[in-house]
Design an enzyme around this catalytic site. Structure first.
Site, mmCIF file in Angstrom:
data_model
loop_
_atom_site.group_PDB
_atom_site.id
_atom_site.type_symbol
_atom_site.label_atom_id
_atom_site.label_comp_id
_atom_site.label_asym_id
_atom_site.label_seq_id
_atom_site.Cartn_x
_atom_site.Cartn_y
_atom_site.Cartn_z
ATOM 1 N N GLU A 112 47.830 73.948 39.412
ATOM 2 C CA GLU A 112 46.903 73.677 38.303
ATOM 3 C C GLU A 112 47.171 72.351 37.616
ATOM 4 O O GLU A 112 46.284 71.769 36.989
ATOM 5 C CB GLU A 112 46.951 74.809 37.276
ATOM 6 C CG GLU A 112 46.138 76.021 37.671
ATOM 7 C CD GLU A 112 44.710 75.672 38.092
ATOM 8 O OE1 GLU A 112 43.941 75.211 37.235
ATOM 9 O OE2 GLU A 112 44.389 75.856 39.275
ATOM 10 N N ARG A 154 43.510 48.114 53.354
ATOM 11 C CA ARG A 154 42.580 47.295 54.144
ATOM 12 C C ARG A 154 42.286 45.938 53.496
ATOM 13 O O ARG A 154 41.744 45.041 54.139
ATOM 14 C CB ARG A 154 41.285 48.043 54.444
ATOM 15 C CG ARG A 154 40.529 48.482 53.213
ATOM 16 C CD ARG A 154 39.315 49.312 53.558
ATOM 17 N NE ARG A 154 38.228 48.485 54.051
ATOM 18 C CZ ARG A 154 37.830 48.432 55.322
ATOM 19 N NH1 ARG A 154 38.388 49.172 56.235
ATOM 20 N NH2 ARG A 154 36.843 47.638 55.674
HETATM 21 C C1 9D3 Z 1 39.902 74.711 39.569
HETATM 22 C C2 9D3 Z 1 41.117 74.108 38.983
HETATM 23 N N1 9D3 Z 1 40.784 73.358 37.756
HETATM 24 C C3 9D3 Z 1 40.844 74.289 36.622
HETATM 25 C C4 9D3 Z 1 39.802 73.967 35.616
HETATM 26 C C5 9D3 Z 1 41.679 72.252 37.505
HETATM 27 C C6 9D3 Z 1 42.118 71.490 38.698
HETATM 28 C C7 9D3 Z 1 43.447 71.384 38.990
HETATM 29 C C8 9D3 Z 1 43.862 70.667 40.111
HETATM 30 C C9 9D3 Z 1 41.191 70.860 39.520
HETATM 31 C C10 9D3 Z 1 41.606 70.146 40.653
HETATM 32 C C11 9D3 Z 1 42.935 70.061 40.936
HETATM 33 C C12 9D3 Z 1 43.397 69.288 42.138
HETATM 34 N N2 9D3 Z 1 42.749 67.968 42.183
HETATM 35 C C13 9D3 Z 1 43.413 66.834 42.267
HETATM 36 O O1 9D3 Z 1 44.639 66.833 42.328
HETATM 37 C C14 9D3 Z 1 42.673 65.597 42.223
HETATM 38 C C15 9D3 Z 1 41.261 65.326 42.216
HETATM 39 C C16 9D3 Z 1 40.128 66.190 42.238
HETATM 40 O O2 9D3 Z 1 40.200 67.430 42.297
HETATM 41 N N3 9D3 Z 1 38.899 65.604 42.191
HETATM 42 C C17 9D3 Z 1 38.704 64.266 42.135
HETATM 43 N N4 9D3 Z 1 39.726 63.435 42.096
HETATM 44 C C18 9D3 Z 1 40.983 63.971 42.135
HETATM 45 S S1 9D3 Z 1 42.391 63.075 42.075
HETATM 46 C C19 9D3 Z 1 43.359 64.419 42.157
#
Ligand code: 9D3
Length: 253
Positions: A122, A160
């Site tokens: 999370e 790149r």
């Molecule tokens: C469903 C989980 N969410 C709860 C409200 C929070 C959440 C935690 C961890 C949502 C995504 C993530 C993992 N995502 C990334 O580490 C991440 C990410 C992304 O999900 N979308 C766009 N850019 C990035 S950069 C890192």
């Protein structure tokens, strides 16, 4: 010196996609940049090599422990400090971050080193950000399962741009977005496929006409699909003239 990219990740094996294939893989093999990994699991002390725990306050999911991340980041920074890089930019890939765009990519390729932090679960115990000055970068508003793919996207875009990473056949300055426009359409053999003709101007040998046709197509596509890109950007007199032609013609692309 070649730039050094250090990545803190629980899943370094995923980065084979970056380091072993294509333009980025070739750049790494040619040592145009270095890529190193630091696994927080290697910085744990307990028998289970625990890297996460349940969130204080309850709720779903797990939170990454601060200590293994702090030790991994500190190890990366220690190596860089010994190489004369005392304050590398440190970037946590996170949905809360600044959106990655080509302007940021061109900023980052100038850096002698980057330390990237890819998260899982999370999130990360907030106290890590009290110990280190960390920027946050996002790919956009959609939910992924972790920061590894975003870290690879960022590094692919940066690597790149390193001089020598691209063959001069496709130079980085000719990339779509390099000049703030979408790309024009492309054609190769055969001249005609199942009754579909390639544009004669591309085969006529008139280079000036080809250049003008490509700019016309790029402007038309950009004004149809991404008018926001045109608003961000100054137009040359030729581009203004071509956009005038485009708006006067009827058929959409
Ligand atoms: C469903 C989980 N969410 C709860 C409200 C929070 C959440 C935690 C961890 C949502 C995504 C993530 C993992 N995502 C990334 O580490 C991440 C990410 C992304 O999900 N979308 C766009 N850019 C990035 S950069 C890192």
């Amino acid at each position: 010196m070649a730039p050094e990219y250090h990545v803190v990740t629980l899943f370094p094996e995923m980065f084979a996609a970056l380091t072993e294939f294509g333009v980025s893989g070739r750049a790494v093999k040619q040592q145009l940049c270095g890529v190193r990994f630091w696994n927080p699991r290697d910085f744990t002390q307990d028998n289970y090599h625990t890297v996460d725990d349940r969130p204080f306050g309850g709720g779903p999911g797990m939170v990454m422990l601060v200590e293994p991340l702090d030790l991994a980041l500190t190890a990366a920074r220690t190596v860089l400090r010994r190489q004369g890089i005392p304050a590398p930019r440190m970037i946590y890939l996170s949905p809360q971050g600044r959106r990655l765009d080509q302007a940021l990519v061109l900023e980052l390729v100038k850096e002698p080193a980057l330390v990237l932090l890819a998260g899982r679960y999370e999130g990360i115990d907030e106290r890590l950000f009290a110990r280190h000055a960390i920027e946050e970068v996002s790919l956009g508003d959609y939910v992924l399962s972790g920061g590894e793919l975003p870290a690879m996207v960022l590094l692919d875009a940066v690597i790149r741009q390193i001089p020598g990473a691209l063959g001069h056949a496709d130079s980085a300055s000719e990339d779509s977005f390099a000049d703030g426009l979408l790309d024009c359409s492309h054609y190769t053999r055969p001249e005609e496929y199942l009754g579909l003709k390639s544009p004669p101007v591309l085969r006529g040998g008139n280079h000036a006409a080809v250049t003008r046709w490509r700019l016309y197509q790029a402007l038309k596509r950009t004004s149809l699909r991404r008018p926001d890109l045109l608003e961000q950007r100054a137009l040359s007199p030729l581009e203004v003239e071509l956009l005038g032609e485009i708006h006067r013609e009827a058929d959409p692309d």
